[in-house]
Design an enzyme around this catalytic site. Structure first.
Site, PDB file in Angstrom:
ATOM      1  N   ASN A 126      39.039  -3.905  12.250  1.00 38.58           N
ATOM      2  CA  ASN A 126      38.269  -4.925  12.963  1.00 38.58           C
ATOM      3  C   ASN A 126      38.222  -6.194  12.114  1.00 38.58           C
ATOM      4  O   ASN A 126      37.498  -6.250  11.121  1.00 38.58           O
ATOM      5  CB  ASN A 126      36.846  -4.401  13.230  1.00 38.58           C
ATOM      6  CG  ASN A 126      35.991  -5.418  13.952  1.00 38.58           C
ATOM      7  OD1 ASN A 126      36.489  -6.432  14.444  1.00 38.58           O
ATOM      8  ND2 ASN A 126      34.685  -5.152  14.034  1.00 38.58           N
TER       9      ASN A 126
ATOM     10  N   GLU B  36      27.565  -5.265  16.211  1.00 36.69           N
ATOM     11  CA  GLU B  36      27.311  -6.711  16.158  1.00 36.69           C
ATOM     12  C   GLU B  36      27.173  -7.289  17.568  1.00 36.69           C
ATOM     13  O   GLU B  36      26.435  -8.249  17.791  1.00 36.69           O
ATOM     14  CB  GLU B  36      28.422  -7.399  15.339  1.00 36.69           C
ATOM     15  CG  GLU B  36      28.255  -7.085  13.854  1.00 36.69           C
ATOM     16  CD  GLU B  36      29.530  -7.075  13.042  1.00 36.69           C
ATOM     17  OE1 GLU B  36      30.564  -7.566  13.517  1.00 36.69           O
ATOM     18  OE2 GLU B  36      29.482  -6.558  11.906  1.00 36.69           O
TER      19      GLU B  36
ATOM     20  N   GLU C 151      29.343   4.416  13.977  1.00 34.79           N
ATOM     21  CA  GLU C 151      29.113   3.345  13.019  1.00 34.79           C
ATOM     22  C   GLU C 151      27.606   3.145  12.839  1.00 34.79           C
ATOM     23  O   GLU C 151      26.980   2.370  13.584  1.00 34.79           O
ATOM     24  CB  GLU C 151      29.729   2.040  13.528  1.00 34.79           C
ATOM     25  CG  GLU C 151      31.234   2.107  13.683  1.00 34.79           C
ATOM     26  CD  GLU C 151      31.872   0.742  13.470  1.00 34.79           C
ATOM     27  OE1 GLU C 151      32.653   0.601  12.544  1.00 34.79           O
ATOM     28  OE2 GLU C 151      31.539  -0.179  14.226  1.00 34.79           O
TER      29      GLU C 151
ATOM     30  N   SER D 150      31.440   0.178   6.000  1.00 30.54           N
ATOM     31  CA  SER D 150      31.698  -0.038   4.571  1.00 30.54           C
ATOM     32  C   SER D 150      32.766   0.904   4.010  1.00 30.54           C
ATOM     33  O   SER D 150      32.686   1.335   2.860  1.00 30.54           O
ATOM     34  CB  SER D 150      30.388   0.068   3.770  1.00 30.54           C
ATOM     35  OG  SER D 150      29.476  -0.923   4.206  1.00 30.54           O
TER      36      SER D 150
END
Ligand code: PEP
Length: 245
Positions: A7, A95, A164, A206
């Site tokens: 991404n 997000e 995620e 991460s």
């Protein structure tokens, strides 16, 4: 097959996206066991799709609108991405949910739009830090899965889920691989309540070249969705090499 999805978020401009795409395909070694998909900025999607055409690297959209065409200023639909050769789309990235206010109902509509266009949706789910502090991680995941999968007509299409945890995305604080594995097992059980289709589950949050093998070595983790580490070509190549070997 291990899936490594990249991404690129809004980290790169068009020229930088082209360079990264070209470098990735030029330096790609033969990895029959890796399925690599990159998700560039919408502005670079046409260029990167052309660069990756005929290579082992596929291209996806970071977000899609659920209607094919029309008066939707600023939006780009699954159909428009399909037209330029994209084959995947991220749906419900944290997000999008937390910064742009996307709800589970939006994620469902976008998933349906992808399936209609034969675009493979990568549905992102994950609990927030607050959920986890309150012991509600499974509750959050269950709800997100139910809202997307209940009554969804998948047919013969492919569909991915990315676990995620919101607190791990872009924070440099990865989820412990054992905890990620536990959550993946739970996610697979929950999805099985709604469909017999085998849905690969990726871990994202991460991931970098130093920690990737911790996830790749779990038989319950089918791949990784990588954000910031995917726009650094040396690091991303190390991730691919670590998983391929
Ligand atoms: C992501 O954007 O999906 C992601 C996992 O980001 P990062 O790897 O930077 O945490």
């Amino acid at each position: 097959m291990t899936h490594i999805f990249a991404n690129w978020k809004m980290y790169l401009d068009v020229v930088e996206s082209r360079v990264l795409g070209e470098t990735l395909v030029d330096t790609w070694k033969t990895h029959d066991n890796i399925n690599c998909v990159v998700f560039p900025t919408p502005l670079a999607a046409v260029d990167v799709t052309e660069i990756c055409e005929g290579t082992p690297v596929s291209v996806g959209a970071q977000n899609v609108a659920w209607v094919p065409r029309g008066a939707y200023t600023g939006a780009s639909s699954a159909m428009l991405y399909k037209n330029i050769g994209c084959t995947y789309a991220l749906v419900g990235h944290s997000e999008r949910r937390y910064i742009f206010g996307e709800r589970n109902i939006d994620v469902r509509k976008k998933t349906e739009a992808c399936l209609e266009q034969n675009i493979i949706p990568v549905i992102c789910i994950g609990e927030s830090q607050k959920d986890r502090d309150n012991g509600k991680e499974e509750y959050r995941i269950k709800k997100q899965i139910m809202r997307v999968f209940d009554g969804l007509n998948i047919g013969d299409s492919k569909i991915f889920v990315a676990y995620e945890p919101v607190w791990a995305v872009g924070t440099g604080i990865p989820c412990d691989p054992d905890e990620a594995e536990k959550m993946h097992i739970y996610i697979k059980e929950q999805i099985a309540e709604f469909t017999d289709v085998q849905v690969p589950i990726l871990y994202g949050g991460s991931v970098n070249a130093d920690n990737v093998t911790g996830y790749a070595s779990s038989s319950h983790i089918d791949g990784m969705l990588v954000g910031s580490a995917s726009v650094k070509i040396e690091e991303f190549s190390r991730i691919i090499e670590a998983v391929a070997s």
